[in-house]
Design a protein around this motif. Sequence first.
Motif, short mmCIF file in Angstrom:
data_model
loop_
_atom_site.label_atom_id
_atom_site.label_comp_id
_atom_site.label_asym_id
_atom_site.label_seq_id
_atom_site.Cartn_x
_atom_site.Cartn_y
_atom_site.Cartn_z
N ASP A 119 2.39 -29.83 -59.13
CA ASP A 119 2.46 -28.37 -59.12
C ASP A 119 1.09 -27.77 -58.80
O ASP A 119 0.10 -28.14 -59.39
CB ASP A 119 2.94 -27.92 -60.51
N PHE A 120 1.07 -26.85 -57.85
CA PHE A 120 -0.14 -26.13 -57.44
C PHE A 120 0.14 -24.63 -57.45
O PHE A 120 0.63 -24.11 -56.45
CB PHE A 120 -0.55 -26.46 -56.02
N PRO A 121 -0.03 -23.82 -58.39
CA PRO A 121 -0.45 -24.00 -59.77
C PRO A 121 0.65 -23.64 -60.77
O PRO A 121 0.45 -23.83 -61.95
CB PRO A 121 -1.60 -23.02 -59.90
N SER A 122 1.78 -23.04 -60.34
CA SER A 122 2.79 -22.60 -61.30
C SER A 122 3.65 -23.77 -61.78
O SER A 122 3.67 -24.82 -61.15
CB SER A 122 3.67 -21.50 -60.70
N GLY A 123 4.40 -23.59 -62.86
CA GLY A 123 5.16 -24.65 -63.48
C GLY A 123 6.24 -25.25 -62.58
O GLY A 123 6.82 -24.56 -61.76
N CYS A 124 6.49 -26.53 -62.74
CA CYS A 124 7.57 -27.20 -62.03
C CYS A 124 8.89 -26.66 -62.55
O CYS A 124 9.04 -26.40 -63.74
CB CYS A 124 7.51 -28.71 -62.23
#
Length: 129
Positions: A119-124
């Motif tokens: 993840d880049f940057p928010s949650g999966c």
Amino acid sequence: MSPILISNSFPFSLVRRSMQVEPRSVGELLTVMHQRPWVSAWGHENTVALASTLACADLRPATPRPALTLDADLLPSLDGQSFEEVWLLSPDYAPGFRPQIGQEVPPQAITGWQVLCIDFPSGCHSSAE
């Protein structure tokens, strides 16, 4: 809804910003694939057929052995499309098995599958959350 990238590997040499890596299940990957648009960057011809069967979807990429790049925000990019999530699907091989270059992997050589969400940057995203 932002697309996800599906691949068998991800080059850590492209990591230029914070990321989070989470182990996930095959079921979670399949759920996400049905909920969101996705693009394949599958790089190993010898496992794409078996992975496609597992995913119930054709994971062959638009171009053979696609090369990822970074966009201006340092996100992974493929053919001008950027991704905040990369889902990796990798086979577990039977002990001692290593496929030869270009060798089709027999189904009995795969003992299971591992899934990672980068993840880049928010949650999966998954239906389990």
